[in-house]
Design an enzyme around this catalytic site. Structure first.
Site, PDB file in Angstrom:
ATOM      1  N   SER A 192      35.744 -22.821 -17.501  1.00 20.26           N
ATOM      2  CA  SER A 192      35.517 -23.074 -16.073  1.00 20.26           C
ATOM      3  C   SER A 192      36.570 -22.295 -15.297  1.00 20.26           C
ATOM      4  O   SER A 192      37.658 -22.010 -15.806  1.00 20.26           O
ATOM      5  CB  SER A 192      35.647 -24.567 -15.770  1.00 20.26           C
ATOM      6  OG  SER A 192      35.692 -24.811 -14.382  1.00 20.26           O
TER       7      SER A 192
ATOM      8  N   TYR B 119      40.654 -32.675 -15.096  1.00 20.43           N
ATOM      9  CA  TYR B 119      39.701 -31.666 -15.551  1.00 20.43           C
ATOM     10  C   TYR B 119      40.356 -30.293 -15.663  1.00 20.43           C
ATOM     11  O   TYR B 119      40.145 -29.573 -16.647  1.00 20.43           O
ATOM     12  CB  TYR B 119      38.520 -31.618 -14.584  1.00 20.43           C
ATOM     13  CG  TYR B 119      37.427 -30.652 -14.985  1.00 20.43           C
ATOM     14  CD1 TYR B 119      36.709 -30.840 -16.161  1.00 20.43           C
ATOM     15  CD2 TYR B 119      37.092 -29.569 -14.178  1.00 20.43           C
ATOM     16  CE1 TYR B 119      35.694 -29.968 -16.537  1.00 20.43           C
ATOM     17  CE2 TYR B 119      36.077 -28.690 -14.534  1.00 20.43           C
ATOM     18  CZ  TYR B 119      35.387 -28.897 -15.719  1.00 20.43           C
ATOM     19  OH  TYR B 119      34.383 -28.025 -16.083  1.00 20.43           O
TER      20      TYR B 119
END
Length: 267
Positions: A153, A166
């Site tokens: 990501s 995250y």
């Protein structure tokens, strides 16, 4: 003085380094394949001729998709070593591993950190990825032309408020890919990282915010955010290059997202 040697005008012969452009029966294992990017990747690789093994916890959804695309469904919990070992034991061949299982489960600031959520985020995204990679790496090596793909990501490249659990986990995935690329440089295994920005899927933001209204707000006003099929297209492209070509890191965002903190929203 000897005369300089003229450079050869002949192109480098790479006839033996053919592109695995069509799957040609190559076996691809996709984790987290019951929805979102994982499901789209399984579907795309099957369409490209790969023999796809779809792995995820929700076997009902997995089976339905596997039957539709002609793949094989295997129930997998990446946080359970026994489940991961069973996956590895049930595979005779692995040419491609797409480590896609992961997710975000909160959006709290660090001062209000839910440590249970942090543990879950790290276990799924990082330790789960390590478990599956370790278990299937011998088969990837044995294939003679293995592809080890990490779905990371842009959160693994830069931090932002409210995303520490995250971003910390995805930074872990990023450095895992970098380290493996160094450790496997002399072996016939490519290490590829695909790092998507804003991708609109049915579950990612909902799992994170626990609210459909808040999940919808993430994408509100954004013209054409990425969808799962866009990321699947990038993965399929990377694993079908000639095997001497390594796509180390591919960052992909919607045009409306210039950076993690810079998103154009139409009124």
């Amino acid at each position: 003085m000897s005369s300089p040697v003229a450079p050869s005008s002949s192109p480098v012969d790479r006839s033996s380094d053919t592109a695995p452009s069509a799957g040609s029966g190559r076996v691809a294992v996709v984790t987290g394949a019951s929805s979102g990017i994982g499901a789209a990747t399984a579907e795309r690789l099957a369409a490209d001729g790969f023999s796809v093994v779809l792995a995820a916890r929700r076997i009902d959804r997995l089976t339905e998709l596997a039957e539709r695309i002609g793949g094989r469904a295997v129930q997998l919990d990446v946080t359970d070593p026994t489940s991961v070992a069973a996956l590895a034991d049930g595979l005779d061949r692995v040419d491609v591993l797409v480590n896609n299982a992961g997710g975000a489960f909160d959006s709290n600031p660090v001062a209000d950190a839910d440590l249970d959520s942090w543990e879950r985020t790290y276990d799924v995204n990082v330790l789960g990825t390590v478990r599956v990679t370790k278990a299937l790496l011998p088969a990837l090596r044995a294939s003679g032309a293995g592809d080890l793909v990490f779905v990371g990501s842009t959160a693994g490249l830069i931090s932002y408020e409210g995303g520490a659990s995250y971003t910390a986990a995805k930074h872990g995935v990023h450095t895992l890919a970098e380290t493996l690329r160094l450790e496997l440089v002399a072996e016939p295994v490519r290490v590829v990282e695909i790092a998507p920005g804003m991708v609109k899927t049915e579950e990612f933001s909902l799992n994170r915010t626990k609210s459909q209204e808040k999940a919808d707000a993430v994408y509100r006003g954004v013209r054409e955010p990425l969808v799962a099929a866009d990321v699947a297209d990038c993965i399929a492209w990377a694993v079908t290059r000639p095997h001497h070509v390594n796509v180390d890191l591919l960052v992909v965002r919607p045009r409306a997202q210039a950076a993690q903190h810079k998103v154009h929203r139409e009124q």
